[in-house]
Design a protein around this motif. Structure first.
Motif, PDB file in Angstrom:
ATOM      1  N   GLY B  88      21.122  30.312  34.582  1.00  0.00           N
ATOM      2  CA  GLY B  88      19.685  30.144  34.790  1.00  0.00           C
ATOM      3  C   GLY B  88      18.901  29.929  33.511  1.00  0.00           C
ATOM      4  N   GLY B 111      14.447  30.734  30.402  1.00  0.00           N
ATOM      5  CA  GLY B 111      15.167  31.072  31.618  1.00  0.00           C
ATOM      6  C   GLY B 111      14.281  31.013  32.852  1.00  0.00           C
ATOM      7  N   THR B 112      14.931  31.023  34.000  1.00  0.00           N
ATOM      8  CA  THR B 112      14.200  31.182  35.256  1.00  0.00           C
ATOM      9  C   THR B 112      13.707  32.627  35.351  1.00  0.00           C
ATOM     10  N   SER B 113      12.860  32.897  36.344  1.00  0.00           N
ATOM     11  CA  SER B 113      12.261  34.233  36.497  1.00  0.00           C
ATOM     12  C   SER B 113      13.309  35.332  36.604  1.00  0.00           C
ATOM     13  N   THR B 114      14.477  35.022  37.212  1.00  0.00           N
ATOM     14  CA  THR B 114      15.476  36.065  37.435  1.00  0.00           C
ATOM     15  C   THR B 114      16.630  36.018  36.427  1.00  0.00           C
ATOM     16  N   ALA B 115      16.557  35.141  35.437  1.00  0.00           N
ATOM     17  CA  ALA B 115      17.647  35.045  34.448  1.00  0.00           C
ATOM     18  C   ALA B 115      17.525  36.156  33.411  1.00  0.00           C
TER      19      ALA B 115
END
Lengths: 158, 158
Positions: B88, B111-115
């Motif tokens: 991510g 990164g993405t929000s959850t990475a």
């Protein structure tokens, strides 16, 4: 290989897609292209994505991009994608997955020192039966977001 | 397909490489992996890059990353890479190409929000004969840059 249950809602994307698209932007001449898109998985909770386009005039390669999709959280399912573009850009986009429909807006677009400046990308994808249609908006070169690409692809293999 | 003259200095990377590597970080248990790396071209002034690793214990897939390399400017040649990671993340790294040797430092990692949070990546690559050795440093999880990965691959096809 079993699809990871976390990406089961993305199963409708899996396979190889082929078709044609058109591009435009205030700063360039409209253009058309042949396109192939592939979504694959390896059993882990993400899909791999790769996209390539070719000139309809001389079949020379044009754009390509490659990266990964993953889901985060419950329905309406939040989708996250990370992409690298052959033009020297990276893109993080996030959005919502509904049945057969994806809407994404970039949270980060960044380029190498010599890449053209792109500040935002928005993607809409609709898949019905074996037809994949998309539209892409882009803010680039100091301009606000503007329609840039659309295409229609047919599923050519699972 | 003729290699584009702009990426001729990168020709030593082309092909498929296979080998093993090890990973460590202050926050995790050391680990080892099998690895495959591929550099390809399509006649345009960039190379496509893809990397995959598998567990040495059960051969299950671990990390993967994919993207593009291009050169910018004269010798000492400035190299730019854009990558998406299956975890991510996206990475833009820039550095210097010398004969058989590459040094890169990230200019953007996002990164993405959850990475997991990664703030910097540094890569060193040395290729001699048909052996590809690399080291990767990473600043992640609020820690300063620390050695993370090293590997040694052999060329298995051109």
């Amino acid at each position: 290989m079993e699809l990871h249950p976390e990406v089961e809602p993305l199963a409708f994307l899996l396979g190889r897609w082929s078709g044609e698209g058109t591009g435009e932007y205030p700063t360039i001449k409209p253009f058309a292209f042949r396109e192939e898109v592939t979504f694959e998985h390896n059993g882990k909770p993400f899909l791999s994505y790769s996209q390539k386009t070719w000139s309809l005039i001389d079949d020379s390669p044009m754009h390509s991009e490659t990266g990964y999709l993953r889901l985060a959280g419950p329905a309406p399912r939040r989708l996250e994608i990370v992409l690298a573009h052959s033009t020297g850009l990276v893109e993080v986009s996030e959005g919502i997955l509904e049945p057969g429909k994806i809407e994404l807006i970039s949270t980060n677009v960044h380029g190498t020192s010599t890449a053209k400046t792109v500040t935002a990308i928005g993607r809409s994808i609709v898949v019905a039966e074996d037809v994949f249609k998309y539209r892409l908006r882009m803010a680039a070169g100091g301009l606000p977001a503007h329609h840039h690409l659309s295409g229609e692809l047919q599923r050519v293999s699972d």
